[in-house]
Design a protein around this motif. Sequence first.
Motif, PDB file in Angstrom:
ATOM      1  N   LEU A 143       0.680  -1.110   0.146  1.00 37.62           N
ATOM      2  CA  LEU A 143       0.035  -0.058   0.049  1.00 37.62           C
ATOM      3  C   LEU A 143       0.792   1.302  -0.005  1.00 37.62           C
ATOM      4  O   LEU A 143       2.017   1.216   0.606  1.00 37.62           O
ATOM      5  CB  LEU A 143      -1.168  -0.010   1.228  1.00 37.62           C
ATOM      6  N   VAL A 144       0.579   2.229  -0.556  1.00 40.93           N
ATOM      7  CA  VAL A 144       1.024   3.471  -0.699  1.00 40.93           C
ATOM      8  C   VAL A 144       0.057   4.422   0.045  1.00 40.93           C
ATOM      9  O   VAL A 144      -1.046   4.684  -0.221  1.00 40.93           O
ATOM     10  CB  VAL A 144       1.124   4.165  -2.101  1.00 40.93           C
ATOM     11  N   ARG A 223      -0.498   4.041  -8.477  1.00 41.19           N
ATOM     12  CA  ARG A 223      -1.734   4.671  -8.210  1.00 41.19           C
ATOM     13  C   ARG A 223      -2.819   3.970  -7.935  1.00 41.19           C
ATOM     14  O   ARG A 223      -4.286   4.569  -7.285  1.00 41.19           O
ATOM     15  CB  ARG A 223      -2.156   5.766  -9.254  1.00 41.19           C
ATOM     16  N   GLY A 224      -2.786   2.714  -7.991  1.00 39.68           N
ATOM     17  CA  GLY A 224      -4.212   1.825  -7.838  1.00 39.68           C
ATOM     18  C   GLY A 224      -3.993   1.172  -6.560  1.00 39.68           C
ATOM     19  O   GLY A 224      -4.822   0.123  -6.155  1.00 39.68           O
ATOM     20  N   GLN A 225      -3.034   1.319  -5.515  1.00 42.83           N
ATOM     21  CA  GLN A 225      -2.803   0.631  -4.489  1.00 42.83           C
ATOM     22  C   GLN A 225      -2.664   1.525  -3.070  1.00 42.83           C
ATOM     23  O   GLN A 225      -1.794   1.665  -2.510  1.00 42.83           O
ATOM     24  CB  GLN A 225      -1.691  -0.455  -4.463  1.00 42.83           C
ATOM     25  N   THR A 244     -13.709   6.375  -3.031  1.00 42.45           N
ATOM     26  CA  THR A 244     -14.498   5.053  -3.396  1.00 42.45           C
ATOM     27  C   THR A 244     -14.567   4.786  -4.593  1.00 42.45           C
ATOM     28  O   THR A 244     -14.429   4.072  -5.289  1.00 42.45           O
ATOM     29  CB  THR A 244     -15.710   4.735  -2.648  1.00 42.45           C
ATOM     30  N   ASP A 245     -14.958   5.892  -5.404  1.00 38.87           N
ATOM     31  CA  ASP A 245     -15.140   6.121  -7.017  1.00 38.87           C
ATOM     32  C   ASP A 245     -13.840   5.647  -7.929  1.00 38.87           C
ATOM     33  O   ASP A 245     -13.856   5.353  -8.509  1.00 38.87           O
ATOM     34  CB  ASP A 245     -15.663   7.357  -7.511  1.00 38.87           C
ATOM     35  N   LEU A 246     -12.420   6.098  -7.101  1.00 39.00           N
ATOM     36  CA  LEU A 246     -11.255   5.742  -7.566  1.00 39.00           C
ATOM     37  C   LEU A 246     -10.635   4.440  -7.139  1.00 39.00           C
ATOM     38  O   LEU A 246      -9.770   4.224  -7.416  1.00 39.00           O
ATOM     39  CB  LEU A 246     -10.507   6.834  -6.896  1.00 39.00           C
ATOM     40  N   ASP A 247     -11.716   3.796  -6.418  1.00 36.00           N
ATOM     41  CA  ASP A 247     -11.167   2.410  -6.025  1.00 36.00           C
ATOM     42  C   ASP A 247      -9.985   2.382  -5.015  1.00 36.00           C
ATOM     43  O   ASP A 247      -9.254   1.510  -5.225  1.00 36.00           O
ATOM     44  CB  ASP A 247     -11.032   1.295  -7.191  1.00 36.00           C
TER      45      ASP A 247
END
Length: 475
Positions: A143-144, A223-225, A244-247
Amino acid sequence: MNRSGLAGVVLDPERESLVSSAGGVLLGQVVRASGLQRMLSAGLAPWRSTRTVHDPGKVLIDLATAVALGGDCAADVAVVRAQPDLFGAVASDPTVSRVIARLAADAGQVVPAIRAARAKARAAVWARRRPLAGTAGSRDGGLVIVDLDATLVTAHSDKEHAAPTYKKGFGFAPMCAFVDHGEYGTGEVLALDLRPGNASPFNAADHIRCLDAALAQLPETERGQVLVRADAGGGSKAFLHHVTDLDLEYSIGFPAQGPVETAIETIPESAWIDAIDSDGLPRDGAQVADLTDWMPTPTMPTRSVARFGPQHWPDTMRVIARRERPHPGAQLRLTDRNGWRITCFATNTPIDPTGRRGWPVQDLEVRHRQRARAEDRIRNLKDTGLRNLPFHGYTHNQIWLEIVALAADLLTWTQTLAFHDHAPARRWEPKRLRLRILHVAGRITRTARRNHLRLPRDWPWNQLIDTGWAALRTT
């Protein structure tokens, strides 16, 4: 009786080729390794006239270097100018002022150009040595963690858009975003957004804008984590829906009022479990509980979503509470219950007591409490040019914040690239890094058409400088 070592010292009028910031050679090597100056020069090319001698990108690098060395105003670039053997030719004070004015006149395009150059340089640094634990591209240990927080900067004169603050002061309230390097590192500045002093710490639009700017600073593969952490100022429905919308995951402070009070009154004592500290050991006098199942059913929203934004909390949100006995002398709060101090946060991270398909609630509470590291990052920024915004113009101070971010990046990237992953120097704050590494004096000698930098023979941290120089030369 021991006599002072200064008793027999006489100031010699003769001068030698000495430098007072010999450790600054590491900063120069970081600029080279990251390609920062090249990227800034390319990004700011539209603001360089044909007759300009000093490139705007080089001017910003020199200012950032001066701030990294401890300066707090544009005039402190004189420290860098006085050491040309280390930092090259540096523009005069009038030239620096003209460059800042030219960039500030078009801040709407200049700030994105500077940030784009920083993002490219950050990607180059992370490609050489990722400063985070875990595996890139994986949520399992990779995680970042992005921390958002606002701070107050006092203005000692009537500067443009300075305003009274909620703490009865006067100045500005910039919004800050950092990436947390974890236990063995420090942290990086991702975004600094200047705001007037009367800006609300609960403004959802400001949080959204700052988060988007922070995500743009991360390498695309990272960017996804992302886990977004913030205090209760970020606890708005609009901001949580945006995350949340950015997952992405979030861990956001939540007010211990209203539905939370109802849940705390109805939750059974058996639902409270012992909290733990960062080492995984039980924390004396502290307990945590998942309140979500005891929260009352929210009433149906009546306001227009199109006009007022989301009117309900995200479906996957859970609310976790922590209660602890206040320390002796602590001021009681309205949210305290039966002698317990109650604090809460909201998260969408899956909860599993076994830890197989999610996080145990105690670990989530520790993870959220480590958000306090953002306070350390802000304190360090105020030791690196953020304590006072030096210009009268608002856009001028916007450019100054970008210089502060560049200076903070140079310091952090030096620690990341120059020192071993678990070396104590990776965790040093700027004050200590300057005292032990950057501000060591040296002698410049010239032999065989080459300049040689000689450090003091008995300087305790020579080995760190030597190993850092070797690491940066090979990266």
